[in-house]
Write a protein that holds these residues in place. Sequence first.
Motif, PDB file in Angstrom:
ATOM      1  N   ASP A 105       0.838  -1.192   0.000  1.00  0.00           N
ATOM      2  CA  ASP A 105       0.000   0.000   0.000  1.00  0.00           C
ATOM      3  C   ASP A 105       0.881   1.254   0.000  1.00  0.00           C
ATOM      4  OD1 ASP A 105       0.889   0.501   2.596  1.00  0.00           O
ATOM      5  OD2 ASP A 105      -0.875  -0.435   3.517  1.00  0.00           O
ATOM      6  N   GLU A 106       0.225   2.411  -0.041  1.00  0.00           N
ATOM      7  CA  GLU A 106       0.954   3.674  -0.187  1.00  0.00           C
ATOM      8  C   GLU A 106       1.884   3.939   0.992  1.00  0.00           C
ATOM      9  OE1 GLU A 106      -0.074   8.429  -0.682  1.00  0.00           O
ATOM     10  OE2 GLU A 106      -1.581   6.918  -1.181  1.00  0.00           O
ATOM     11  N   ARG A 107       1.424   3.629   2.226  1.00  0.00           N
ATOM     12  CA  ARG A 107       2.265   3.886   3.399  1.00  0.00           C
ATOM     13  C   ARG A 107       3.493   2.958   3.403  1.00  0.00           C
ATOM     14  NH1 ARG A 107       1.980   6.402   8.284  1.00  0.00           N
ATOM     15  NH2 ARG A 107       3.109   5.463  10.027  1.00  0.00           N
ATOM     16  N   GLU A 108       3.311   1.719   3.012  1.00  0.00           N
ATOM     17  CA  GLU A 108       4.441   0.790   2.953  1.00  0.00           C
ATOM     18  C   GLU A 108       5.448   1.247   1.901  1.00  0.00           C
ATOM     19  OE1 GLU A 108       2.387  -3.449   4.259  1.00  0.00           O
ATOM     20  OE2 GLU A 108       2.299  -2.779   2.176  1.00  0.00           O
ATOM     21  N   PHE A 109       4.947   1.748   0.783  1.00  0.00           N
ATOM     22  CA  PHE A 109       5.834   2.256  -0.261  1.00  0.00           C
ATOM     23  C   PHE A 109       6.621   3.463   0.241  1.00  0.00           C
ATOM     24  CE2 PHE A 109       6.392   5.126  -3.996  1.00  0.00           C
ATOM     25  CZ  PHE A 109       7.353   4.367  -4.663  1.00  0.00           C
ATOM     26  N   LEU A 110       5.948   4.342   0.978  1.00  0.00           N
ATOM     27  CA  LEU A 110       6.615   5.519   1.537  1.00  0.00           C
ATOM     28  C   LEU A 110       7.678   5.105   2.549  1.00  0.00           C
ATOM     29  CD1 LEU A 110       6.660   8.620   1.572  1.00  0.00           C
ATOM     30  CD2 LEU A 110       4.976   8.543   3.426  1.00  0.00           C
ATOM     31  N   ALA A 111       7.345   4.122   3.382  1.00  0.00           N
ATOM     32  CA  ALA A 111       8.311   3.635   4.374  1.00  0.00           C
ATOM     33  C   ALA A 111       9.534   3.037   3.701  1.00  0.00           C
ATOM     34  CB  ALA A 111       7.645   2.602   5.280  1.00  0.00           C
ATOM     35  N   GLU A 112       9.316   2.344   2.600  1.00  0.00           N
ATOM     36  CA  GLU A 112      10.441   1.751   1.874  1.00  0.00           C
ATOM     37  C   GLU A 112      11.335   2.835   1.298  1.00  0.00           C
ATOM     38  OE1 GLU A 112      10.280  -0.461  -2.172  1.00  0.00           O
ATOM     39  OE2 GLU A 112      10.088  -2.018  -0.622  1.00  0.00           O
ATOM     40  N   ARG A 113      10.741   3.873   0.757  1.00  0.00           N
ATOM     41  CA  ARG A 113      11.525   4.999   0.231  1.00  0.00           C
ATOM     42  C   ARG A 113      12.300   5.681   1.350  1.00  0.00           C
ATOM     43  NH1 ARG A 113       7.943   9.134  -2.708  1.00  0.00           N
ATOM     44  NH2 ARG A 113       9.974   9.960  -3.357  1.00  0.00           N
ATOM     45  N   PHE A 114      11.652   5.838   2.504  1.00  0.00           N
ATOM     46  CA  PHE A 114      12.325   6.474   3.643  1.00  0.00           C
ATOM     47  C   PHE A 114      13.535   5.654   4.083  1.00  0.00           C
ATOM     48  CE2 PHE A 114      12.998   6.893   8.216  1.00  0.00           C
ATOM     49  CZ  PHE A 114      13.169   8.263   8.339  1.00  0.00           C
ATOM     50  N   GLU A 115      13.379   4.327   4.150  1.00  0.00           N
ATOM     51  CA  GLU A 115      14.476   3.467   4.590  1.00  0.00           C
ATOM     52  C   GLU A 115      15.698   3.618   3.697  1.00  0.00           C
ATOM     53  OE1 GLU A 115      14.923   1.700   7.343  1.00  0.00           O
ATOM     54  OE2 GLU A 115      13.001   2.544   8.002  1.00  0.00           O
ATOM     55  N   GLY A 116      15.475   3.944   2.436  1.00  0.00           N
ATOM     56  CA  GLY A 116      16.594   4.158   1.529  1.00  0.00           C
ATOM     57  C   GLY A 116      17.438   5.362   1.891  1.00  0.00           C
ATOM     58  N   HIS A 117      16.872   6.262   2.688  1.00  0.00           N
ATOM     59  CA  HIS A 117      17.589   7.478   3.097  1.00  0.00           C
ATOM     60  C   HIS A 117      18.056   7.421   4.556  1.00  0.00           C
ATOM     61  CE1 HIS A 117      16.536   9.708  -0.573  1.00  0.00           C
ATOM     62  NE2 HIS A 117      15.330   9.165  -0.476  1.00  0.00           N
ATOM     63  N   ARG A 118      17.693   6.381   5.292  1.00  0.00           N
ATOM     64  CA  ARG A 118      17.921   6.358   6.734  1.00  0.00           C
ATOM     65  C   ARG A 118      19.399   6.521   7.105  1.00  0.00           C
ATOM     66  NH1 ARG A 118      15.398   4.839  11.405  1.00  0.00           N
ATOM     67  NH2 ARG A 118      13.526   4.096  10.321  1.00  0.00           N
ATOM     68  N   THR A 119      20.285   5.781   6.458  1.00  0.00           N
ATOM     69  CA  THR A 119      21.706   5.846   6.825  1.00  0.00           C
ATOM     70  C   THR A 119      22.262   7.244   6.618  1.00  0.00           C
ATOM     71  OG1 THR A 119      22.039   3.506   6.295  1.00  0.00           O
ATOM     72  CG2 THR A 119      23.996   4.906   6.371  1.00  0.00           C
ATOM     73  N   HIS A 120      21.912   7.857   5.491  1.00  0.00           N
ATOM     74  CA  HIS A 120      22.354   9.232   5.231  1.00  0.00           C
ATOM     75  C   HIS A 120      21.822  10.185   6.299  1.00  0.00           C
ATOM     76  CE1 HIS A 120      22.847  13.130   3.259  1.00  0.00           C
ATOM     77  NE2 HIS A 120      21.550  13.319   3.420  1.00  0.00           N
ATOM     78  N   LEU A 121      20.563  10.043   6.642  1.00  0.00           N
ATOM     79  CA  LEU A 121      19.957  10.935   7.630  1.00  0.00           C
ATOM     80  C   LEU A 121      20.608  10.767   8.998  1.00  0.00           C
ATOM     81  CD1 LEU A 121      16.202  10.535   6.641  1.00  0.00           C
ATOM     82  CD2 LEU A 121      17.759  12.401   6.024  1.00  0.00           C
ATOM     83  N   LYS A 122      20.930   9.520   9.371  1.00  0.00           N
ATOM     84  CA  LYS A 122      21.589   9.308  10.657  1.00  0.00           C
ATOM     85  C   LYS A 122      22.986   9.908  10.656  1.00  0.00           C
ATOM     86  CE  LYS A 122      22.632   5.965  14.263  1.00  0.00           C
ATOM     87  NZ  LYS A 122      22.503   4.567  14.745  1.00  0.00           N
ATOM     88  N   ALA A 123      23.676   9.835   9.511  1.00  0.00           N
ATOM     89  CA  ALA A 123      25.000  10.441   9.409  1.00  0.00           C
ATOM     90  C   ALA A 123      24.925  11.953   9.619  1.00  0.00           C
ATOM     91  CB  ALA A 123      25.619  10.111   8.053  1.00  0.00           C
TER      92      ALA A 123
ATOM     93  N   GLY B 233      16.369  15.504  -0.305  1.00  0.00           N
ATOM     94  CA  GLY B 233      16.618  16.875   0.120  1.00  0.00           C
ATOM     95  C   GLY B 233      15.633  17.320   1.183  1.00  0.00           C
ATOM     96  N   TRP B 234      14.361  16.936   1.004  1.00  0.00           N
ATOM     97  CA  TRP B 234      13.324  17.304   1.981  1.00  0.00           C
ATOM     98  C   TRP B 234      13.637  16.687   3.336  1.00  0.00           C
ATOM     99  CZ3 TRP B 234       9.654  15.023   5.120  1.00  0.00           C
ATOM    100  CH2 TRP B 234       8.581  15.818   5.536  1.00  0.00           C
ATOM    101  N   LEU B 235      13.999  15.416   3.353  1.00  0.00           N
ATOM    102  CA  LEU B 235      14.293  14.733   4.619  1.00  0.00           C
ATOM    103  C   LEU B 235      15.542  15.299   5.280  1.00  0.00           C
ATOM    104  CD1 LEU B 235      13.521  11.048   3.577  1.00  0.00           C
ATOM    105  CD2 LEU B 235      12.278  12.398   5.286  1.00  0.00           C
ATOM    106  N   THR B 236      16.560  15.618   4.487  1.00  0.00           N
ATOM    107  CA  THR B 236      17.782  16.206   5.050  1.00  0.00           C
ATOM    108  C   THR B 236      17.470  17.536   5.719  1.00  0.00           C
ATOM    109  OG1 THR B 236      19.189  15.133   3.388  1.00  0.00           O
ATOM    110  CG2 THR B 236      20.102  17.049   4.518  1.00  0.00           C
ATOM    111  N   THR B 237      16.619  18.334   5.078  1.00  0.00           N
ATOM    112  CA  THR B 237      16.221  19.613   5.653  1.00  0.00           C
ATOM    113  C   THR B 237      15.445  19.412   6.949  1.00  0.00           C
ATOM    114  OG1 THR B 237      16.131  20.670   3.475  1.00  0.00           O
ATOM    115  CG2 THR B 237      14.892  21.714   5.250  1.00  0.00           C
TER     116      THR B 237
END
Length: 292
Positions: free
Chosen positions: A2-20, A56-60
């Motif tokens: 579903d849409e939320r699962e797809f969004l979560a998957e996209r977010f996980e792709g950025h998690r390591t960068h965001l934690k850094a 970029g949005w998540l980094t901000t």
Amino acid sequence: MDEREFLAERFEGHRTHLKAVAYRMLGSLAEADDAVQEAWLRLSRSDADDIENLGGWLTTVVGRVCLDMLRSRTSRREDPLEERLPDPVISPADGADPEHEALMADSVGLALLVVLQSLTPAERLAFVLHDTFAVPFEDIAPIVGRTPAAARQLASRARRRVRGTTPSPERNPARQRAVVEAFHAAARDGDFDALVSVLDPDVVLRADVGAVPGGWTEIHGSAEVAGQALMFREAAGTTVPAMVNGTAGVVNVRDGRPWSVLSFTVADGRIVAIDILADPDRLAGLDLDILG
């Protein structure tokens, strides 16, 4: 999916960068995780379809969250001189753990993180986002409530402070390790002159033993640091080589438990900084299974 699962998957792709990003901003692994989690909560409450550049949005967003956390940390601190060593990222001496390698990226040593702690929250954000992660000043400006030109000045002031207090470190792990091993050999042998020879004349030793009176110690000068090393050499226990924040370090173990973590900054063949975490509470929370 579903849409939320797809969004979560996209977010996980950025998690390591965001934690850094968050780790460099906060110097705390637990708080970095909190900042990343807050970014997910804000994303899940937003209309993601309107976000053109999710990374970029998540980094901000993480930058804003970290800035608020730093400002809150500063405002509630009773003692303005209170100091604390950043959390170390520990990996095996023969190579970084893949997760830690991604987190460290450019080997941000503890010595650099200590300097970043001395910056204002806005300076730290501008420096970290622009100099480390290449975020344009046009994107940094709204986070700190300044113009792009003013944001550029924040980063410039931070850059001067960093360059003025942290010599360019040795990047070759083998050369780092050789200097650190020479230091430990001299300490074991009780050879004061050999210790002094491997230390930079302006070396600084910082030790954090926890939130107790006298819990922060800072010693300057090769003779003074060499004397300290000789004084405590018998208490070191078993020394386990490790990489600490991407640079040569050691974990001292006593009775099967970590007693201290040492990070060494080497420049021009000599040790310019030694950072020691010996806070029992924080050491107990470190995952050292990776060292075997």
